[in-house]
Design a protein around this motif. Structure first.
Motif, PDB file in Angstrom:
ATOM      1  N   THR A  63       0.808  -1.226   0.000  1.00  0.00           N
ATOM      2  CA  THR A  63       0.000   0.000   0.000  1.00  0.00           C
ATOM      3  C   THR A  63       0.838   1.272   0.000  1.00  0.00           C
ATOM      4  O   THR A  63       0.280   2.368  -0.080  1.00  0.00           O
ATOM      5  CB  THR A  63      -0.932   0.009   1.226  1.00  0.00           C
ATOM      6  N   ARG A  65       2.834   2.688  -2.251  1.00  0.00           N
ATOM      7  CA  ARG A  65       2.700   3.496  -3.468  1.00  0.00           C
ATOM      8  C   ARG A  65       1.382   4.254  -3.451  1.00  0.00           C
ATOM      9  O   ARG A  65       1.324   5.446  -3.760  1.00  0.00           O
ATOM     10  CB  ARG A  65       2.794   2.616  -4.712  1.00  0.00           C
ATOM     11  N   GLU A  66       0.325   3.578  -3.066  1.00  0.00           N
ATOM     12  CA  GLU A  66      -0.987   4.227  -3.009  1.00  0.00           C
ATOM     13  C   GLU A  66      -0.993   5.394  -2.023  1.00  0.00           C
ATOM     14  O   GLU A  66      -1.542   6.456  -2.300  1.00  0.00           O
ATOM     15  CB  GLU A  66      -2.059   3.217  -2.618  1.00  0.00           C
ATOM     16  N   LYS A  67      -0.393   5.197  -0.868  1.00  0.00           N
ATOM     17  CA  LYS A  67      -0.344   6.245   0.152  1.00  0.00           C
ATOM     18  C   LYS A  67       0.426   7.457  -0.349  1.00  0.00           C
ATOM     19  O   LYS A  67      -0.009   8.597  -0.169  1.00  0.00           O
ATOM     20  CB  LYS A  67       0.289   5.711   1.434  1.00  0.00           C
ATOM     21  N   LEU A  69       1.006   8.353  -3.509  1.00  0.00           N
ATOM     22  CA  LEU A  69       0.243   9.014  -4.566  1.00  0.00           C
ATOM     23  C   LEU A  69      -0.936   9.798  -3.994  1.00  0.00           C
ATOM     24  O   LEU A  69      -1.230  10.906  -4.444  1.00  0.00           O
ATOM     25  CB  LEU A  69      -0.243   7.993  -5.595  1.00  0.00           C
ATOM     26  N   ARG A  70      -1.606   9.244  -2.995  1.00  0.00           N
ATOM     27  CA  ARG A  70      -2.736   9.935  -2.371  1.00  0.00           C
ATOM     28  C   ARG A  70      -2.264  11.226  -1.704  1.00  0.00           C
ATOM     29  O   ARG A  70      -2.875  12.286  -1.854  1.00  0.00           O
ATOM     30  CB  ARG A  70      -3.407   9.011  -1.364  1.00  0.00           C
ATOM     31  N   THR A  73      -1.220  13.783  -4.467  1.00  0.00           N
ATOM     32  CA  THR A  73      -2.390  14.330  -5.133  1.00  0.00           C
ATOM     33  C   THR A  73      -3.116  15.305  -4.225  1.00  0.00           C
ATOM     34  O   THR A  73      -3.515  16.390  -4.646  1.00  0.00           O
ATOM     35  CB  THR A  73      -3.351  13.194  -5.548  1.00  0.00           C
ATOM     36  N   ARG A  74      -3.246  14.952  -2.959  1.00  0.00           N
ATOM     37  CA  ARG A  74      -3.915  15.830  -2.005  1.00  0.00           C
ATOM     38  C   ARG A  74      -3.180  17.152  -1.869  1.00  0.00           C
ATOM     39  O   ARG A  74      -3.779  18.219  -1.877  1.00  0.00           O
ATOM     40  CB  ARG A  74      -4.001  15.149  -0.641  1.00  0.00           C
TER      41      ARG A  74
END
Length: 79
Positions: A63, A65-67, A69-70, A73-74
Motif C-alpha cells: 500500500t 505506493r498508493e499512500k 500518490l494519495r 495528489t492531495r
C-alpha cells in the motif's frame, strides 16, 4: 603472525577478501589456534551477516505506493 594480525585476517576471511598467500598463512595459524580461532571466525561471520542484513533494502509494503500518490495528489490539489 601475532594474534592481532590473525584477527585482522579473520575479518577479511569472513568476507572472502583474502589473497591466496594470505589465505595459506591464515589457514596455518587457524589450525594452530584450533577452537579459539574457530570461535573468532564464527563471531566475524555473524557480525558480517548482521551488517549485510542491515544493508539489504526492504521492499515497500503493497500500500506504500498508493499512500504516496494519495498524499501527493492531495497536496497538489490543496486538499
Amino acid at each position: 603472525m601475532n594474534l592481532e594480525e590473525f584477527q585482522h585476517l579473520a575479518r577479511l576471511y569472513a568476507i572472502g577478501a583474502l589473497e591466496p598467500d594470505e589465505l595459506r598463512e591464515f589457514q596455518t595459524v587457524r589450525a594452530f589456534l584450533g577452537p579459539r580461532a574457530e570461535r573468532y571466525i564464527t563471531d566475524c561471520r555473524r557480525l558480517n551477516d548482521a551488517i549485510v542484513s542491515d544493508l539489504e533494502p526492504i521492499p515497500p509494503s503493497p500500500t506504500a505506493r498508493e499512500k504516496v500518490l494519495r498524499l501527493a495528489t492531495r497536496d497538489r490539489i490543496g486538499g
